[in-house]
Design a protein around this motif. Sequence first.
Motif, short mmCIF file in Angstrom:
data_model
loop_
_atom_site.label_atom_id
_atom_site.label_comp_id
_atom_site.label_asym_id
_atom_site.label_seq_id
_atom_site.Cartn_x
_atom_site.Cartn_y
_atom_site.Cartn_z
N GLN A 130 -44.90 73.47 -51.85
CA GLN A 130 -45.10 73.76 -53.27
C GLN A 130 -45.33 75.25 -53.50
O GLN A 130 -44.81 75.82 -54.46
N TRP A 131 -46.11 75.89 -52.60
CA TRP A 131 -46.28 77.33 -52.70
C TRP A 131 -44.94 78.04 -52.56
O TRP A 131 -44.65 79.01 -53.30
N THR A 132 -44.11 77.57 -51.66
CA THR A 132 -42.78 78.17 -51.47
C THR A 132 -41.95 78.03 -52.73
O THR A 132 -41.28 78.98 -53.17
N LEU A 279 -33.03 76.02 -56.36
CA LEU A 279 -33.57 75.87 -55.00
C LEU A 279 -35.06 75.51 -55.06
O LEU A 279 -35.52 74.62 -54.33
N ALA A 280 -35.80 76.18 -55.93
CA ALA A 280 -37.23 75.89 -56.07
C ALA A 280 -37.46 74.45 -56.51
O ALA A 280 -38.34 73.75 -55.99
N LEU A 281 -36.66 73.97 -57.46
CA LEU A 281 -36.81 72.60 -57.95
C LEU A 281 -36.42 71.59 -56.87
O LEU A 281 -37.03 70.52 -56.77
N THR A 282 -35.41 71.92 -56.07
CA THR A 282 -35.03 71.03 -54.98
C THR A 282 -36.16 70.90 -53.97
O THR A 282 -36.50 69.79 -53.52
N LEU A 283 -36.78 72.03 -53.61
CA LEU A 283 -37.91 72.00 -52.69
C LEU A 283 -39.07 71.18 -53.27
O LEU A 283 -39.68 70.35 -52.57
#
Length: 334
Positions: A130-132, A279-283
């Motif tokens: 989540q931090w990433t 990318l952030a939403l995928t993670l």
Amino acid sequence: MKSRGERHIGLLNGFAAYGMWGLVPLFWPLLKPAGAAEILAHRMVWSLVFVAVALIVVRRWAWAGELLRQPRRLALVAVAATVITVNWGVYIWSVNSGHVVEASLGYFINPLVTIAMGVLLLKERLRPVQWTAVGVGAAAVLVLTVGYGRPPWISLTLAFSFATYGLVKKKVNLGGVESLAAETAIQFLPALGYLLWLSSHGNLSFASEGPGHAALLASTGIVTALPLVCFGAAAIRVPLSTLGLLQYLAPVFQFLLGIFYFGEAMPPERWAGFALVWLALTLLTWDVLRTARTLRREITRPSTTMTTGTVSAVRKAESLASGPESPASPSARP
């Protein structure tokens, strides 16, 4: 356990709700030559009319008396009404001013903003992934700032107003239709006063552009409430994690409309920024779903005691997957 038929009906309603929210950029330009402020005022007035009729038909008014006897909740509803006014107004203006793609970005980054607010305001702890995701989202905003030559203020305003609205709504804990009724009741008098002021100055398009235009402005109430009804039907039939995945349909549709229908430019820097957001939403989605599956497996083990804390953790994971709002109350949608 819902039957397959019930789940199918729920999915259809979910697709209908998010599909309508995703296609709403096609509607707002039809209301020209009305300006964004007049459209917003009509949306407030006619939404109250629509939901009031609906509540009269189903005879669901007990909540109103309880709300009026709770000043703190009523104050929170007023805050929610103020925040949603900003959200709706900026969204309508952005669509009718040729910024559909930037508006869609606001709803893409909204889950990331919600998580960041949870850390800053509620002192929540994040997992490494989540931090990433939050870090990648912040990098995306920097890239988009370079691409636009300015901070993407439309996206940020929509994302932060929506996240704030979701935070307030969780504390109010009202159903979607009831919440919309309470909020538009607070908005009603200022909105009606503004429309009367426009009329007194001869600037009210509702009365001067013909019956078709007036009917379209009146239909803003239906456009606001109908997706909410479909969402409510979906929320009681499908898992929250499924709704969490469906929520991305709306900004995807808006993004595609902005590029292919409205012909908005997408230089390489903007593609790069959007790619980082995706990318952030995928993670984020992968991490939430993985965590929810792990906790469910722990609960179903015969040797494991189902503690209150574990059940709460599963519900929290599913709630994060479903977005910033309670599934019963997504009335902040565009």
